[in-house]
Design an enzyme around this catalytic site. Sequence first.
Site, PDB file in Angstrom:
ATOM      1  N   HIS A 167      -1.663  -5.548   1.455  1.00  0.00           N
ATOM      2  CA  HIS A 167      -2.917  -6.278   1.202  1.00  0.00           C
ATOM      3  C   HIS A 167      -2.578  -7.685   0.738  1.00  0.00           C
ATOM      4  O   HIS A 167      -1.600  -7.886   0.024  1.00  0.00           O
ATOM      5  CB  HIS A 167      -3.728  -5.571   0.103  1.00  0.00           C
ATOM      6  CG  HIS A 167      -4.798  -6.449  -0.472  1.00  0.00           C
ATOM      7  ND1 HIS A 167      -6.040  -6.565   0.102  1.00  0.00           N
ATOM      8  CD2 HIS A 167      -4.801  -7.296  -1.541  1.00  0.00           C
ATOM      9  CE1 HIS A 167      -6.763  -7.435  -0.590  1.00  0.00           C
ATOM     10  NE2 HIS A 167      -6.030  -7.890  -1.597  1.00  0.00           N
ATOM     11  N   TYR A 169     -12.237  -3.041  -3.530  1.00  0.00           N
ATOM     12  CA  TYR A 169     -12.780  -3.097  -2.172  1.00  0.00           C
ATOM     13  C   TYR A 169     -14.315  -3.090  -2.160  1.00  0.00           C
ATOM     14  O   TYR A 169     -14.917  -2.678  -1.159  1.00  0.00           O
ATOM     15  CB  TYR A 169     -12.233  -1.920  -1.350  1.00  0.00           C
ATOM     16  CG  TYR A 169     -10.816  -2.136  -0.836  1.00  0.00           C
ATOM     17  CD1 TYR A 169     -10.500  -3.244  -0.044  1.00  0.00           C
ATOM     18  CD2 TYR A 169      -9.799  -1.224  -1.117  1.00  0.00           C
ATOM     19  CE1 TYR A 169      -9.204  -3.434   0.443  1.00  0.00           C
ATOM     20  CE2 TYR A 169      -8.497  -1.418  -0.631  1.00  0.00           C
ATOM     21  CZ  TYR A 169      -8.218  -2.524   0.147  1.00  0.00           C
ATOM     22  OH  TYR A 169      -6.941  -2.715   0.634  1.00  0.00           O
ATOM     23  N   THR A 199      -5.374  -7.937  10.362  1.00  0.00           N
ATOM     24  CA  THR A 199      -5.758  -6.660   9.732  1.00  0.00           C
ATOM     25  C   THR A 199      -5.368  -5.478  10.611  1.00  0.00           C
ATOM     26  O   THR A 199      -4.825  -4.484  10.132  1.00  0.00           O
ATOM     27  CB  THR A 199      -7.290  -6.654   9.471  1.00  0.00           C
ATOM     28  OG1 THR A 199      -7.611  -7.786   8.666  1.00  0.00           O
ATOM     29  CG2 THR A 199      -7.732  -5.382   8.787  1.00  0.00           C
ATOM     30  N   ASN A 219      -1.906   0.024   7.275  1.00  0.00           N
ATOM     31  CA  ASN A 219      -1.386  -1.313   7.601  1.00  0.00           C
ATOM     32  C   ASN A 219      -0.509  -1.942   6.507  1.00  0.00           C
ATOM     33  O   ASN A 219      -0.364  -3.144   6.411  1.00  0.00           O
ATOM     34  CB  ASN A 219      -2.516  -2.243   8.059  1.00  0.00           C
ATOM     35  CG  ASN A 219      -3.546  -2.477   6.976  1.00  0.00           C
ATOM     36  OD1 ASN A 219      -3.431  -1.947   5.890  1.00  0.00           O
ATOM     37  ND2 ASN A 219      -4.540  -3.290   7.277  1.00  0.00           N
ATOM     38  N   ARG A 243      -1.519 -14.538   3.927  1.00  0.00           N
ATOM     39  CA  ARG A 243      -2.237 -13.822   4.995  1.00  0.00           C
ATOM     40  C   ARG A 243      -1.497 -13.955   6.327  1.00  0.00           C
ATOM     41  O   ARG A 243      -1.426 -13.007   7.107  1.00  0.00           O
ATOM     42  CB  ARG A 243      -3.653 -14.389   5.167  1.00  0.00           C
ATOM     43  CG  ARG A 243      -4.553 -14.200   3.973  1.00  0.00           C
ATOM     44  CD  ARG A 243      -5.163 -12.841   3.878  1.00  0.00           C
ATOM     45  NE  ARG A 243      -6.121 -12.551   4.927  1.00  0.00           N
ATOM     46  CZ  ARG A 243      -6.845 -11.443   4.973  1.00  0.00           C
ATOM     47  NH1 ARG A 243      -6.705 -10.513   4.040  1.00  0.00           N
ATOM     48  NH2 ARG A 243      -7.690 -11.221   5.944  1.00  0.00           N
ATOM     49  N   LYS A 284       0.835  -1.201   0.000  1.00  0.00           N
ATOM     50  CA  LYS A 284       0.000   0.000   0.000  1.00  0.00           C
ATOM     51  C   LYS A 284       0.881   1.265   0.000  1.00  0.00           C
ATOM     52  O   LYS A 284       2.102   1.183   0.219  1.00  0.00           O
ATOM     53  CB  LYS A 284      -0.929  -0.054   1.217  1.00  0.00           C
ATOM     54  CG  LYS A 284      -1.926  -1.228   1.142  1.00  0.00           C
ATOM     55  CD  LYS A 284      -2.816  -1.271   2.370  1.00  0.00           C
ATOM     56  CE  LYS A 284      -3.855  -2.369   2.272  1.00  0.00           C
ATOM     57  NZ  LYS A 284      -4.770  -2.397   3.442  1.00  0.00           N
ATOM     58  N   PHE A 338     -15.633   3.290   7.174  1.00  0.00           N
ATOM     59  CA  PHE A 338     -14.260   3.700   6.855  1.00  0.00           C
ATOM     60  C   PHE A 338     -13.957   3.646   5.358  1.00  0.00           C
ATOM     61  O   PHE A 338     -12.849   3.978   4.933  1.00  0.00           O
ATOM     62  CB  PHE A 338     -13.241   2.853   7.639  1.00  0.00           C
ATOM     63  CG  PHE A 338     -13.310   1.365   7.357  1.00  0.00           C
ATOM     64  CD1 PHE A 338     -12.721   0.829   6.220  1.00  0.00           C
ATOM     65  CD2 PHE A 338     -13.954   0.506   8.237  1.00  0.00           C
ATOM     66  CE1 PHE A 338     -12.774  -0.540   5.961  1.00  0.00           C
ATOM     67  CE2 PHE A 338     -14.019  -0.869   7.987  1.00  0.00           C
ATOM     68  CZ  PHE A 338     -13.422  -1.392   6.835  1.00  0.00           C
ATOM     69  N   GLU A 383      -8.872 -10.846  -8.035  1.00  0.00           N
ATOM     70  CA  GLU A 383      -7.945  -9.725  -7.870  1.00  0.00           C
ATOM     71  C   GLU A 383      -6.816  -9.780  -8.903  1.00  0.00           C
ATOM     72  O   GLU A 383      -6.407  -8.753  -9.424  1.00  0.00           O
ATOM     73  CB  GLU A 383      -7.400  -9.718  -6.429  1.00  0.00           C
ATOM     74  CG  GLU A 383      -8.492  -9.363  -5.421  1.00  0.00           C
ATOM     75  CD  GLU A 383      -8.061  -9.475  -3.970  1.00  0.00           C
ATOM     76  OE1 GLU A 383      -6.907  -9.861  -3.687  1.00  0.00           O
ATOM     77  OE2 GLU A 383      -8.889  -9.183  -3.087  1.00  0.00           O
ATOM     78  N   ARG A 435       2.868  -6.732   9.096  1.00  0.00           N
ATOM     79  CA  ARG A 435       2.179  -5.682   9.868  1.00  0.00           C
ATOM     80  C   ARG A 435       2.657  -5.655  11.321  1.00  0.00           C
ATOM     81  O   ARG A 435       2.757  -4.579  11.926  1.00  0.00           O
ATOM     82  CB  ARG A 435       0.669  -5.915   9.810  1.00  0.00           C
ATOM     83  CG  ARG A 435       0.070  -5.617   8.426  1.00  0.00           C
ATOM     84  CD  ARG A 435      -1.305  -6.232   8.287  1.00  0.00           C
ATOM     85  NE  ARG A 435      -1.988  -5.882   7.059  1.00  0.00           N
ATOM     86  CZ  ARG A 435      -3.086  -6.498   6.620  1.00  0.00           C
ATOM     87  NH1 ARG A 435      -3.615  -7.500   7.313  1.00  0.00           N
ATOM     88  NH2 ARG A 435      -3.655  -6.123   5.492  1.00  0.00           N
TER      89      ARG A 435
HETATM   90  P1  ADP Z   1      -7.619  -7.196   5.177  1.00  0.00           P
HETATM   91  O1  ADP Z   1      -6.881  -6.108   4.431  1.00  0.00           O
HETATM   92  O2  ADP Z   1      -6.781  -7.731   6.304  1.00  0.00           O
HETATM   93  O3  ADP Z   1      -8.167  -8.260   4.268  1.00  0.00           O
HETATM   94  P2  ADP Z   1     -10.324  -6.068   5.375  1.00  0.00           P
HETATM   95  O4  ADP Z   1     -10.642  -6.667   4.044  1.00  0.00           O
HETATM   96  O5  ADP Z   1     -11.288  -6.278   6.497  1.00  0.00           O
HETATM   97  O6  ADP Z   1      -8.885  -6.520   5.902  1.00  0.00           O
HETATM   98  O7  ADP Z   1     -10.165  -4.505   5.203  1.00  0.00           O
HETATM   99  C1  ADP Z   1      -9.490  -3.958   4.108  1.00  0.00           C
HETATM  100  C2  ADP Z   1      -8.649  -2.798   4.548  1.00  0.00           C
HETATM  101  O8  ADP Z   1      -9.516  -1.763   5.033  1.00  0.00           O
HETATM  102  C3  ADP Z   1      -7.704  -3.077   5.701  1.00  0.00           C
HETATM  103  O9  ADP Z   1      -6.493  -3.706   5.317  1.00  0.00           O
HETATM  104  C4  ADP Z   1      -7.481  -1.695   6.241  1.00  0.00           C
HETATM  105  O10 ADP Z   1      -6.545  -0.967   5.440  1.00  0.00           O
HETATM  106  C5  ADP Z   1      -8.860  -1.052   6.049  1.00  0.00           C
HETATM  107  N1  ADP Z   1      -9.656  -1.145   7.277  1.00  0.00           N
HETATM  108  C6  ADP Z   1     -10.257  -2.259   7.776  1.00  0.00           C
HETATM  109  N2  ADP Z   1     -10.908  -1.972   8.925  1.00  0.00           N
HETATM  110  C7  ADP Z   1     -10.717  -0.638   9.142  1.00  0.00           C
HETATM  111  C8  ADP Z   1     -11.125   0.274  10.165  1.00  0.00           C
HETATM  112  N3  ADP Z   1     -11.871  -0.128  11.180  1.00  0.00           N
HETATM  113  N4  ADP Z   1     -10.718   1.558  10.052  1.00  0.00           N
HETATM  114  C9  ADP Z   1      -9.965   1.984   9.009  1.00  0.00           C
HETATM  115  N5  ADP Z   1      -9.537   1.173   8.013  1.00  0.00           N
HETATM  116  C10 ADP Z   1      -9.907  -0.112   8.082  1.00  0.00           C
END
Ligand code: ADP
Length: 151
Positions: free
Chosen positions: A118, A52, A94, A115, A88, A12, A60, A129, A105
């Site tokens: 991805h 997304y 996350t 974070n 993962r 990212k 968010f 993807e 992370r």
């Molecule tokens: P992952 O990236 O671990 O698969 P998710 O698909 O749940 O997690 O979320 C996608 C991305 O959205 C996260 O990696 C993070 O950058 C962002 N995100 C998730 N939850 C939050 C939150 N509560 N506040 C802000 N950003 C968030």
Amino acid sequence: MSTTEQTYIMIKPDGVQRGLVGDIIARFEKRGFKLVALKLATPTKEHLEKHYADLSSKGFFPRLIEYMMSGPVVCMVWEGLDAVKTGRVMLGATNPLASAPGTIRGDYALQVGMNVCHGSDSVENGQKEVELWFPEGINQYKLAAQAWIYE
Ligand code: ADP
């Protein structure tokens, strides 16, 4: 589980700006995964909204899209045994505060909104993807070290 399973891994904007690209690539290389696609890209809002789409109802979501548009990202496809699940695990949870040390992370981030990386969360989403980010297709080649990675 197959040795040709593919996962989409993306560094990212914060990961790029903080100089973590080489380290993250090295982790996947050293683990034994095969790099089959790689590019630096500045995705559009529409492209990120597609990526997304499952999170579009989250509060968010606008902040997430803005964050992902704040600079270039590194797009990669890594191939190998159980690549999605292992990828993962290598990324960590996350929320970085819940990520174990030794994960990307867990070593480099503190907040969920920054974070660093991805990784696809299922084989099916991984394929979607890969197609979304690499419509031009990915590379096919034999990894010379393969015989020293797989029994
Ligand atoms: P992952 O990236 O671990 O698969 P998710 O698909 O749940 O997690 O979320 C996608 C991305 O959205 C996260 O990696 C993070 O950058 C962002 N995100 C998730 N939850 C939050 C939150 N509560 N506040 C802000 N950003 C968030």
